[in-house]
Design a protein around this motif. Sequence first.
Motif, PDB file in Angstrom:
ATOM      1  N   PRO A  56      41.963  39.613  39.353  1.00 51.20           N
ATOM      2  CA  PRO A  56      43.296  39.152  39.766  1.00 51.20           C
ATOM      3  C   PRO A  56      43.267  38.714  41.227  1.00 51.20           C
ATOM      4  O   PRO A  56      42.383  39.113  41.991  1.00 51.20           O
ATOM      5  N   PRO A 211      45.086  37.616  34.269  1.00 49.94           N
ATOM      6  CA  PRO A 211      45.225  38.711  35.245  1.00 49.94           C
ATOM      7  C   PRO A 211      46.615  38.684  35.869  1.00 49.94           C
ATOM      8  O   PRO A 211      47.283  37.653  35.891  1.00 49.94           O
ATOM      9  N   GLN A 213      48.667  39.076  39.288  1.00 53.88           N
ATOM     10  CA  GLN A 213      48.497  39.068  40.739  1.00 53.88           C
ATOM     11  C   GLN A 213      49.157  40.281  41.379  1.00 53.88           C
ATOM     12  O   GLN A 213      50.177  40.785  40.907  1.00 53.88           O
TER      13      GLN A 213
END
Length: 680
Positions: A56, A211, A213
């Motif tokens: 991420p 992913p 963040q």
Amino acid sequence: MSPYVVMRKRIAFLFLCVTAFLIVLIIRLGYVQLAQGMQLSKKADESHFRGVPVAPKRGNIEDRNGNLLAMSISTETVYALPAEVKASGRAAETAQKLSEILQMPVADVQERITKRSALEYVKKKVTPEVSAQVRNLALPGIGVTEDSQRYYPNGALASHIIGFAGIDNQGLEGIELTRDAQMKGIPGAVLSEFAANGIPLPQAQQMYLAPKQGNTIRLTIDKNIQAFAEREIQKIMSGQGTNMNGQVPKSASLLVMDPSTGEMLALASAPTFDPNKYQEYDSSARRNIAIQNGYEPGSTFKIITLAAALEEKKIKPTEHYFDRGFYTVLGKNVRCWKAGGHGDQTFRQVAENSCNPGFIEMGQRLGIDKFYKYLTAFGFGQKTGIEMSGEATGILANKKKATALDLATMSIGQTNNVTAIQLLTAISAVANGGTLMKPQLVKEIVGPSGKVVEPFQKQEVRRVISEDTSKLEREILESVVTNGTGRRAFLPGYRVAGKTGTAQKVANGSYIQGEYVASFVSFAPANDPKLAILAVIDGVPFFGGAVASPPVQSVMLDSLKYLGIKPDLNAPLTPSKPMPDQIFAPVKKAATVPSVLGLPLGEAQKVLTQAGFKVMTEGEGQTILDQIPHADVQVEAGSTVLLYLGNEAGTQTMGQWWEDEDEDVEAIEMMEGRTPLTAP
């Protein structure tokens, strides 16, 4: 019983058994499908889906206005699936080709791609050109996945606060470390379907799990005020600061706080480092000296002594006190910085003149118990709780062993050890109406969507003094700037309060001659403080007001203008006395001043004359108690050295303590044939 009846019973029993079995089976199937279905499906997927992690993006770090201080930029990482590499039978060939592209030893590459693990990273953070070459080779079991790399767009700006993240995007220091959990995000994955033997299925199903963040950390720091502070620190560390005359200190820090909320607007320290290349710097450059280093504060601490004396009503500002030039405690004389003393003065003038005996009198009236009560209340000897690792607690003299002499020296800022953040936090309590605030660096946490998930909340620690005491002391400290020893912090049109401080450094249990920690603290506007600023400069042969007040004055003026705080029409445009421009004239031909401390007057004159200096004396007696300039200071050859005389070797205890007071400055200017400049 007839055979027919027996047969019917047997059939009925068998029917019941089958029915019971079917009911149990249905219940079991229902439980597996409904209660365990998700878990079993996940296990099934895990057995024939293999995932390549997708890192991420780490959350940003911003200043209070949303300006980027740290961000993550996209990069890629080369990985290996060792089972596929081994199954292909081309491990050696794969290692050879990868080593050429990745510029790694063949043995290292082969060891990684054949490890007994499901997934192995071969090399992280590769360039787009390298990742393209790896893809074009289409090597079995070798792939490239999305990754991110930390980047600090402003280089060294606020580096001690921000800290840095490692190659795996893990926070290692500063806010990157303390807020790592909120910023790191949740990894995603690219999932591919494999057969039981580990071979990819033709036209296999693939899944992409995106992913998530990490959150953005928005600091209380203002990028512009931080830049003002670092500009002045860089001048000081290059020897180009006002009155530095090329002298380079060991370290320096400048802190700016909003006293009403505890928000840190700037925290600059030097030496410093660039977090983009943190590996290239010595660990000492990464030390946050404003948080982790302690020092004896000198006369800046007199603000605390004055606050306690006013709060306990041990003095009145209009009450008179006569300064004989020294204060006798337990048979020892602690002298004033001014030879001969200040004579008759009010306690307001004691503060304006930074008169040591006057402040010692305040401490003696308070007594040890009351004095320590306020030491603790103002937060000394304990951590402030600021969000930085490694914060020091400072050192307080043992109360049970403290004597009246210890109380005397503590009253004028000796003996105890404090950190810069402790002192600024305590003085902010004097400025804000009497409440000790917890210093804070994080204003709010913002989610990936831009929504604030954790807003700022100021944290009041305790009330230390009353609002009336705070108001009165603000007025007194304002007069220190307009009438007294803090005139170098004067700003035309603004009401500024401040205090100088000069502390000799301690080494091996004794004070170092000619080396000081110079400091200056100020807040403005004095009637409604919006900014509190402290500068601490370690390792200079000059007085606090000479080198520490100019950077505070500059940062204060720039910050007040930047924040849109307009001048007060009722504020004075000039101080009551003119301000000297600097302590020493620019050095033309340098000469080093020898030490004559403790020598008889005749011998001291001989030593200085042979070294090419002129001599002027002040006071009575035949023994040299102190000298200006101090030993090992480089000044212009032929300059005059001012000697302070006395008859008692023990007139000054706890080392030779000096304030950057205007009488000394004007005496030096007179010796060098200069006259003080008037204020602009």
